[in-house]
Design a protein around this motif. Structure first.
Motif, PDB file in Angstrom:
ATOM      1  N   ALA A   1       0.830  -1.205   0.000  1.00 60.49           N
ATOM      2  CA  ALA A   1       0.000   0.000   0.000  1.00 60.49           C
ATOM      3  C   ALA A   1       0.865   1.255   0.000  1.00 60.49           C
ATOM      4  O   ALA A   1       0.559   2.241  -0.679  1.00 60.49           O
ATOM      5  N   PHE A   2       1.953   1.229   0.749  1.00 56.26           N
ATOM      6  CA  PHE A   2       2.859   2.378   0.778  1.00 56.26           C
ATOM      7  C   PHE A   2       3.505   2.593  -0.584  1.00 56.26           C
ATOM      8  O   PHE A   2       3.576   3.729  -1.082  1.00 56.26           O
TER       9      PHE A   2
ATOM     10  N   TRP B   1       2.355   1.630  -3.475  1.00 57.20           N
ATOM     11  CA  TRP B   1       1.307   2.071  -4.400  1.00 57.20           C
ATOM     12  C   TRP B   1       1.044   3.571  -4.246  1.00 57.20           C
ATOM     13  O   TRP B   1       0.892   4.289  -5.233  1.00 57.20           O
ATOM     14  N   SER B   2       0.995   4.044  -2.993  1.00 57.16           N
ATOM     15  CA  SER B   2       0.748   5.467  -2.789  1.00 57.16           C
ATOM     16  C   SER B   2       1.921   6.306  -3.259  1.00 57.16           C
ATOM     17  O   SER B   2       1.731   7.422  -3.735  1.00 57.16           O
ATOM     18  N   MET B   3       3.147   5.789  -3.141  1.00 51.54           N
ATOM     19  CA  MET B   3       4.314   6.526  -3.641  1.00 51.54           C
ATOM     20  C   MET B   3       4.267   6.647  -5.151  1.00 51.54           C
ATOM     21  O   MET B   3       4.574   7.698  -5.706  1.00 51.54           O
ATOM     22  N   ARG B   4       3.869   5.595  -5.832  1.00 50.23           N
ATOM     23  CA  ARG B   4       3.819   5.631  -7.302  1.00 50.23           C
ATOM     24  C   ARG B   4       2.700   6.514  -7.819  1.00 50.23           C
ATOM     25  O   ARG B   4       2.786   7.056  -8.917  1.00 50.23           O
ATOM     26  N   ASN B   5       1.629   6.686  -7.047  1.00 53.46           N
ATOM     27  CA  ASN B   5       0.507   7.509  -7.496  1.00 53.46           C
ATOM     28  C   ASN B   5       0.629   8.959  -7.074  1.00 53.46           C
ATOM     29  O   ASN B   5      -0.304   9.731  -7.259  1.00 53.46           O
TER      30      ASN B   5
ATOM     31  N   GLN C   1       1.027  10.455  -4.001  1.00 51.41           N
ATOM     32  CA  GLN C   1       0.349  10.916  -2.795  1.00 51.41           C
ATOM     33  C   GLN C   1       1.242  11.804  -1.932  1.00 51.41           C
ATOM     34  O   GLN C   1       0.747  12.603  -1.160  1.00 51.41           O
ATOM     35  N   TYR C   2       2.557  11.684  -2.072  1.00 54.53           N
ATOM     36  CA  TYR C   2       3.486  12.447  -1.239  1.00 54.53           C
ATOM     37  C   TYR C   2       4.252  13.478  -2.049  1.00 54.53           C
ATOM     38  O   TYR C   2       5.261  13.982  -1.595  1.00 54.53           O
TER      39      TYR C   2
END
Length: 55
Positions: free
Chosen positions: A21-22, A24-28, A30-31
């Motif tokens: 999940a982390f 995935w969020s980095m690739r999309n 989110q940060y």
């Protein structure tokens, strides 16, 4: 002892799920913009629109 044979794979699976999940969020992205949301809350666009309409 048999409880550990169930709990260790479940813990490892939950850890891998969290890591997935982390990643995935980095690739999309989110940060990518951490300060933008904090700054956008301080900008009052509606007040400027009200002044333009009032004049």
């Amino acid at each position: 002892m048999t409880g550990l044979s169930f709990l260790i794979p479940i813990a490892l699976g939950m850890g891998l799920l969290g890591l997935a999940a982390f990643l995935w969020s980095m690739r999309n992205g989110q940060y990518d913009d951490l300060d933008g949301a904090a700054n956008r809350i301080l900008i009052d666009d509606e007040k400027d629109d009200w002044r333009e309409d009032g004049e």
